[in-house]
Scaffold this motif. Structure first.
Motif, mmCIF file in Angstrom:
data_model
loop_
_atom_site.group_PDB
_atom_site.id
_atom_site.type_symbol
_atom_site.label_atom_id
_atom_site.label_comp_id
_atom_site.label_asym_id
_atom_site.label_seq_id
_atom_site.Cartn_x
_atom_site.Cartn_y
_atom_site.Cartn_z
ATOM 1 N N LEU A 166 0.801 -1.216 0.000
ATOM 2 C CA LEU A 166 0.000 0.000 0.000
ATOM 3 C C LEU A 166 0.840 1.274 0.000
ATOM 4 C CD1 LEU A 166 -2.695 -1.087 2.615
ATOM 5 C CD2 LEU A 166 -2.962 -0.938 0.132
ATOM 6 N N GLY A 167 2.134 1.133 0.215
ATOM 7 C CA GLY A 167 2.990 2.315 0.282
ATOM 8 C C GLY A 167 2.733 3.145 1.529
ATOM 9 N N LYS A 168 2.394 2.464 2.642
ATOM 10 C CA LYS A 168 2.103 3.157 3.894
ATOM 11 C C LYS A 168 2.972 2.602 5.007
ATOM 12 C CE LYS A 168 -2.770 3.956 2.770
ATOM 13 N NZ LYS A 168 -4.176 3.740 3.222
ATOM 14 N N ARG A 169 2.930 3.269 6.155
ATOM 15 C CA ARG A 169 3.628 2.764 7.326
ATOM 16 C C ARG A 169 2.835 1.619 7.948
ATOM 17 N NH1 ARG A 169 4.349 8.233 10.606
ATOM 18 N NH2 ARG A 169 2.172 8.333 9.924
ATOM 19 N N PRO A 170 3.523 0.623 8.531
ATOM 20 C CA PRO A 170 2.809 -0.503 9.152
ATOM 21 C C PRO A 170 1.779 -0.069 10.187
ATOM 22 C CG PRO A 170 5.135 -1.036 8.926
ATOM 23 C CD PRO A 170 4.987 0.411 8.516
ATOM 24 N N GLY A 171 2.098 0.964 10.970
ATOM 25 C CA GLY A 171 1.141 1.424 11.972
ATOM 26 C C GLY A 171 -0.151 1.919 11.355
ATOM 27 N N ALA A 172 -0.042 2.580 10.209
ATOM 28 C CA ALA A 172 -1.248 3.080 9.538
ATOM 29 C C ALA A 172 -2.097 1.929 9.027
ATOM 30 C CB ALA A 172 -0.864 4.010 8.388
ATOM 31 N N VAL A 173 -1.443 0.890 8.518
ATOM 32 C CA VAL A 173 -2.179 -0.281 8.036
ATOM 33 C C VAL A 173 -2.824 -1.012 9.206
ATOM 34 C CG1 VAL A 173 -1.938 -2.528 6.907
ATOM 35 C CG2 VAL A 173 -0.740 -0.532 6.001
ATOM 36 N N ARG A 174 -2.081 -1.156 10.294
ATOM 37 C CA ARG A 174 -2.631 -1.822 11.475
ATOM 38 C C ARG A 174 -3.890 -1.103 11.960
ATOM 39 N NH1 ARG A 174 -0.660 -1.456 17.470
ATOM 40 N NH2 ARG A 174 -1.597 -3.308 18.372
ATOM 41 N N THR A 175 -3.835 0.216 12.012
ATOM 42 C CA THR A 175 -5.000 0.979 12.460
ATOM 43 C C THR A 175 -6.171 0.806 11.501
ATOM 44 O OG1 THR A 175 -3.596 2.615 13.564
ATOM 45 C CG2 THR A 175 -5.830 3.305 12.997
ATOM 46 N N ALA A 176 -5.881 0.843 10.195
ATOM 47 C CA ALA A 176 -6.953 0.683 9.207
ATOM 48 C C ALA A 176 -7.619 -0.679 9.339
ATOM 49 C CB ALA A 176 -6.404 0.875 7.794
ATOM 50 N N VAL A 177 -6.822 -1.730 9.559
ATOM 51 C CA VAL A 177 -7.393 -3.073 9.731
ATOM 52 C C VAL A 177 -8.271 -3.121 10.974
ATOM 53 C CG1 VAL A 177 -6.852 -5.493 10.201
ATOM 54 C CG2 VAL A 177 -5.549 -4.241 8.486
#
Length: 205
Positions: A166-177
């Motif tokens: 996604l071209g994002k930081r892992p923390g941002a993906v974790r929050t989105a999930v």
């Protein structure tokens, strides 16, 4: 899609997938078929969330590119899942650009709600993701959440791999999930929701 827990079984097959990819890179056609069998269900579920009924066509385009560029891939089974998801994502966006006549499903970021809660909430949300109807529910999530949930739960990527796709930081993906699963839980009528994130996603705290 498989039943609840498919993601964890998928990750458990990463060793088999890595070995198959290595043999396929040496020209073993049967090994490539094994890699396809292990990756395709999750990849197709992800693409259904992006392009709907056109997922089969986009997946075919993606696999043509995967087969063509297989010799350039470097990594293990988990890395191959991420690499194929990235290729599929690019092909999906190309497809959407070619279909400008119809509204494009939003895949743009949007701020949303709190984290989902207890293990029972998370497990029930995962179980419901095993159905086609659940994919339609995922498609109704805010776009950043929908794509993150598809990559983590359907494709079976870990947090850092999904973040790279996604071209994002892992923390941002974790929050989105987490936020996406909370919304799904609410839609599914799961009441016991707290602010504690689920630990079963394999994320480090």
């Amino acid at each position: 899609m498989g039943r609840g827990g498919e993601t964890h079984r998928g990750r458990g097959s990463d060793g088999e997938l890595g070995a198959a990819v290595a043999r396929a890179q040496q020209g073993d056609e049967h090994a490539f078929a094994v890699a396809y069998r292990l990756v395709q269900p999750g990849l197709l579920g992800y693409l259904r969330g992006l392009v709907g009924d056109d997922a089969e066509d986009v997946a075919s385009e993606a696999w043509l590119e995967i087969a063509r560029d297989l010799g350039r891939f470097r990594g293990d089974g988990a890395g191959f899942r991420g690499w194929t998801a990235t290729i599929a994502r690019h092909r999906a966006f190309d497809h959407l650009r070619r279909q400008r006549a119809r509204p494009r499903p939003s895949v743009i970021e949007q701020d949303v709600l709190d984290l989902p809660g207890t293990h029972s909430t998370h497990d029930q949300a995962l179980e419901s993701l095993s159905t086609e109807a659940a994919l339609r529910l995922v498609a109704e999530l805010p776009p950043d959440q929908a794509e993150a949930v598809l990559l983590r739960i359907v494709v079976g990527l870990d947090g850092p791999s999904a973040a790279r796709v996604l071209g994002k930081r892992p923390g941002a993906v974790r929050t989105a999930v987490h936020r996406g699963l909370k919304r799904l839980a609410r839609r599914l009528g799961v009441d016991d929701v707290t602010d504690e994130p689920p630990r079963t996603l394999g994320e480090s705290r």
